[in-house]
Design a protein around this motif. Structure first.
Motif, mmCIF file in Angstrom:
data_model
loop_
_atom_site.group_PDB
_atom_site.id
_atom_site.type_symbol
_atom_site.label_atom_id
_atom_site.label_comp_id
_atom_site.label_asym_id
_atom_site.label_seq_id
_atom_site.Cartn_x
_atom_site.Cartn_y
_atom_site.Cartn_z
ATOM 1 N N PRO A 211 0.830 -1.209 0.000
ATOM 2 C CA PRO A 211 0.000 0.000 0.000
ATOM 3 C C PRO A 211 0.864 1.259 0.000
ATOM 4 C CG PRO A 211 -0.809 -1.591 1.614
ATOM 5 C CD PRO A 211 0.511 -2.120 1.123
ATOM 6 N N ASP A 212 0.351 2.324 -0.581
ATOM 7 C CA ASP A 212 1.122 3.561 -0.718
ATOM 8 C C ASP A 212 1.557 4.145 0.619
ATOM 9 O OD1 ASP A 212 0.945 3.422 -3.430
ATOM 10 O OD2 ASP A 212 -0.772 4.781 -3.597
ATOM 11 N N ILE A 213 0.853 3.806 1.695
ATOM 12 C CA ILE A 213 1.201 4.369 3.002
ATOM 13 C C ILE A 213 2.459 3.731 3.588
ATOM 14 C CG2 ILE A 213 -1.155 5.032 3.582
ATOM 15 C CD1 ILE A 213 -1.284 2.531 5.369
ATOM 16 N N LEU A 214 2.929 2.620 3.007
ATOM 17 C CA LEU A 214 4.141 1.984 3.525
ATOM 18 C C LEU A 214 5.376 2.810 3.167
ATOM 19 C CD1 LEU A 214 3.753 -1.840 2.782
ATOM 20 C CD2 LEU A 214 3.109 -0.593 4.828
ATOM 21 N N THR A 215 6.250 2.976 4.141
ATOM 22 C CA THR A 215 7.536 3.621 3.886
ATOM 23 C C THR A 215 8.472 2.595 3.249
ATOM 24 O OG1 THR A 215 8.476 2.978 6.019
ATOM 25 C CG2 THR A 215 7.202 5.049 5.942
ATOM 26 N N PRO A 216 9.555 3.026 2.610
ATOM 27 C CA PRO A 216 10.528 2.062 2.074
ATOM 28 C C PRO A 216 11.044 1.109 3.159
ATOM 29 C CG PRO A 216 10.981 4.256 1.235
ATOM 30 C CD PRO A 216 9.919 4.424 2.273
ATOM 31 N N PHE A 217 11.236 1.628 4.367
ATOM 32 C CA PHE A 217 11.689 0.800 5.492
ATOM 33 C C PHE A 217 10.682 -0.306 5.773
ATOM 34 C CE2 PHE A 217 12.325 -0.327 9.918
ATOM 35 C CZ PHE A 217 13.697 -0.245 10.104
ATOM 36 N N GLN A 218 9.393 0.048 5.793
ATOM 37 C CA GLN A 218 8.346 -0.935 6.070
ATOM 38 C C GLN A 218 8.188 -1.940 4.936
ATOM 39 O OE1 GLN A 218 5.272 1.949 6.811
ATOM 40 N NE2 GLN A 218 5.514 1.855 9.039
ATOM 41 N N ILE A 219 8.433 -1.508 3.703
ATOM 42 C CA ILE A 219 8.406 -2.436 2.570
ATOM 43 C C ILE A 219 9.505 -3.485 2.742
ATOM 44 C CG2 ILE A 219 8.880 -2.647 0.090
ATOM 45 C CD1 ILE A 219 7.479 0.067 -0.284
ATOM 46 N N GLY A 220 10.691 -3.043 3.142
ATOM 47 C CA GLY A 220 11.790 -3.969 3.387
ATOM 48 C C GLY A 220 11.458 -4.959 4.492
ATOM 49 N N MET A 221 10.850 -4.457 5.563
ATOM 50 C CA MET A 221 10.440 -5.334 6.657
ATOM 51 C C MET A 221 9.436 -6.375 6.191
ATOM 52 S SD MET A 221 9.856 -2.615 9.779
ATOM 53 C CE MET A 221 9.026 -3.851 10.759
ATOM 54 N N ARG A 222 8.491 -5.940 5.348
ATOM 55 C CA ARG A 222 7.384 -6.812 4.947
ATOM 56 C C ARG A 222 7.850 -8.025 4.163
ATOM 57 N NH1 ARG A 222 1.748 -6.709 4.213
ATOM 58 N NH2 ARG A 222 1.710 -4.817 5.460
ATOM 59 N N VAL A 223 8.781 -7.840 3.217
ATOM 60 C CA VAL A 223 9.198 -8.989 2.410
ATOM 61 C C VAL A 223 9.879 -10.031 3.284
ATOM 62 C CG1 VAL A 223 11.458 -8.027 1.712
ATOM 63 C CG2 VAL A 223 10.295 -9.718 0.263
ATOM 64 N N ILE A 224 10.617 -9.605 4.293
ATOM 65 C CA ILE A 224 11.261 -10.556 5.202
ATOM 66 C C ILE A 224 10.211 -11.230 6.080
ATOM 67 C CG2 ILE A 224 12.986 -10.872 7.014
ATOM 68 C CD1 ILE A 224 14.117 -10.063 4.267
ATOM 69 N N THR A 225 9.307 -10.436 6.642
ATOM 70 C CA THR A 225 8.271 -10.971 7.525
ATOM 71 C C THR A 225 7.412 -12.009 6.818
ATOM 72 O OG1 THR A 225 8.158 -8.985 8.899
ATOM 73 C CG2 THR A 225 6.198 -10.379 8.858
ATOM 74 N N ALA A 226 6.956 -11.694 5.603
ATOM 75 C CA ALA A 226 6.080 -12.605 4.873
ATOM 76 C C ALA A 226 6.781 -13.923 4.557
ATOM 77 C CB ALA A 226 5.610 -11.948 3.578
ATOM 78 N N THR A 227 8.054 -13.848 4.199
ATOM 79 C CA THR A 227 8.795 -15.060 3.845
ATOM 80 C C THR A 227 9.111 -15.889 5.081
ATOM 81 O OG1 THR A 227 9.811 -13.779 2.048
ATOM 82 C CG2 THR A 227 10.733 -15.945 2.506
ATOM 83 N N VAL A 228 9.587 -15.237 6.127
ATOM 84 C CA VAL A 228 9.928 -15.938 7.371
ATOM 85 C C VAL A 228 8.686 -16.568 7.999
ATOM 86 C CG1 VAL A 228 10.726 -15.595 9.750
ATOM 87 C CG2 VAL A 228 12.010 -14.625 7.845
ATOM 88 N N SER A 229 7.522 -15.936 7.800
ATOM 89 C CA SER A 229 6.290 -16.468 8.375
ATOM 90 C C SER A 229 6.004 -17.892 7.895
ATOM 91 C CB SER A 229 5.114 -15.552 8.026
ATOM 92 O OG SER A 229 3.927 -15.990 8.646
ATOM 93 N N ASP A 230 6.384 -18.208 6.658
ATOM 94 C CA ASP A 230 6.199 -19.570 6.159
ATOM 95 C C ASP A 230 7.095 -20.563 6.902
ATOM 96 O OD1 ASP A 230 4.234 -19.021 4.326
ATOM 97 O OD2 ASP A 230 5.609 -18.712 2.658
ATOM 98 N N ILE A 231 8.273 -20.120 7.280
ATOM 99 C CA ILE A 231 9.147 -20.964 8.102
ATOM 100 C C ILE A 231 8.488 -21.207 9.460
ATOM 101 C CG2 ILE A 231 11.415 -21.176 9.203
ATOM 102 C CD1 ILE A 231 11.610 -21.319 6.180
#
Length: 321
Positions: free
Chosen positions: A55-75
């Motif tokens: 979403p547009d409200i995400l900062t670049p920092f939060q975008i970086g966090m999200r890709v890690i969080t989503a992937t690690v969540s599967d682990i």
């Protein structure tokens, strides 16, 4: 032209892949699993596009966090320990400041989950594309699919992401002004925080490992993830216990059914699992990480029900026209 969904694509892939190798668990779960000596290696990948996942409200920092969080969540969904992650990036023309904050967000999440970034790939793309591939280890991988008679449980709470996206939709459709949007953000901080900074349940997954028979993470909505358990009967009364007070208040204010919000709230990254050891789980989560989980139903012999009514398969499903 007939609509094709991701389920059609996955089935086509599964029907036409003939070489399986020595994989213990292949396509069809949160991770692939390989046996290495006395331990198991879990592997997962997650691809995200700027236009559909951030979403547009995400900062670049939060975008970086999200890709890690989503992937690690599967682990976490395999009740395994994250070992490392590689991130591939498709980058349009970006400002150096954006890129720096993106990388800082990736680094922050990697540190949070004790999952170091160990490589990846970069290329030019028409929009920002991030693809994380994570590796985990465990001596007891936990798969999808519960056993008849087991309780169905969810960690913490669900529904906030659905409400946060409703706030965004109201702004985009002009139902509320920009000022009202930010007023609502301040009024419902935990709702917005669950959208912009979700958390992968690493600690909880590790603690649950010896107490559960099946597990998955809630990424595409409870209404979809429940079907990975098998046959089930859930109770709306129990489900409401997993819906936090701010979501109940928000739904009442904007005339939204809180059960609908709970069933259709995606990218929550809470753990959905089955067990016969509820009391042990209550105690281990409370004592080891001040965590919590609640019962929402049971695994049954046949059918998919909520309060005795048949529940249709749903949730977020990618599709192509």
């Amino acid at each position: 032209m007939m609509k094709i969904t991701e389920l059609d694509v996955i089935k086509t892939i599964m029907d036409n892949i003939t070489y399986r190798g020595d994989v213990v668990k292949g396509i069809g779960d949160d991770c692939a699993v390989f046996k290495l000596g006395n331990t198991y290696l879990t592997v997962t990948t997650d691809m995200m596009f700027r236009s559909t996942h951030f979403p547009d409200i995400l900062t670049p920092f939060q975008i970086g966090m999200r890709v890690i969080t989503a992937t690690v969540s599967d682990i976490c969904a395999m009740c395994a320990r994250p070992l490392g992650i590689v991130v591939s990036m498709g980058l349009p023309t970006v400002e150096r400041g954006f890129l720096l904050e993106l990388i800082k967000g990736i680094d922050y999440a990697c540190r949070k989950y004790s999952c170091p970034i160990v490589g990846g790939d970069t290329n030019r793309g028409k929009e920002l594309i991030l693809c994380g591939t994570a590796i985990g280890v465990t001596d007891n991988p936990v798969y999808r699919g519960g056993k008849v008679g087991e309780d169905i449980m969810v960690t913490y709470d669900i529904g906030r992401v659905y409400c946060a996206l409703e706030i965004l939709k109201m702004k985009e459709k002009g139902v509320i002004s920009r000022k009202t949007f930010y007023d609502l953000w301040e009024e419902y901080p935990n709702i917005m925080k669950k959208l912009v900074e979700p958390i992968a349940r690493v600690r909880e997954g590790l603690l649950l490992n010896k107490y559960v028979s099946s597990c998955c993470d809630i990424s595409d909505g409870l209404k979809k993830e429940l079907f990975y358990i098998g046959n089930f009967e859930i109770s709306s009364k129990k489900l409401l216990r997993v819906v936090p007070k701010d979501v109940i208040e928000f739904c009442d204010r904007f005339q939204i059914d809180p059960i609908h919000a709970a069933l259709n709230s995606g990218e929550e990254f809470e753990l959905l699992f089955t067990t016969k050891r509820c009391d042990d789980i209550f105690e281990v989560l409370r004592s080891e990480c001040e965590g919590e989980a609640k019962k929402i139903g049971k695994v049954i012999e046949e059918g998919y029900y909520i309060d005795g009514e048949e529940l249709e398969f749903g949730g977020y499903i990618h599709s192509w026209e």
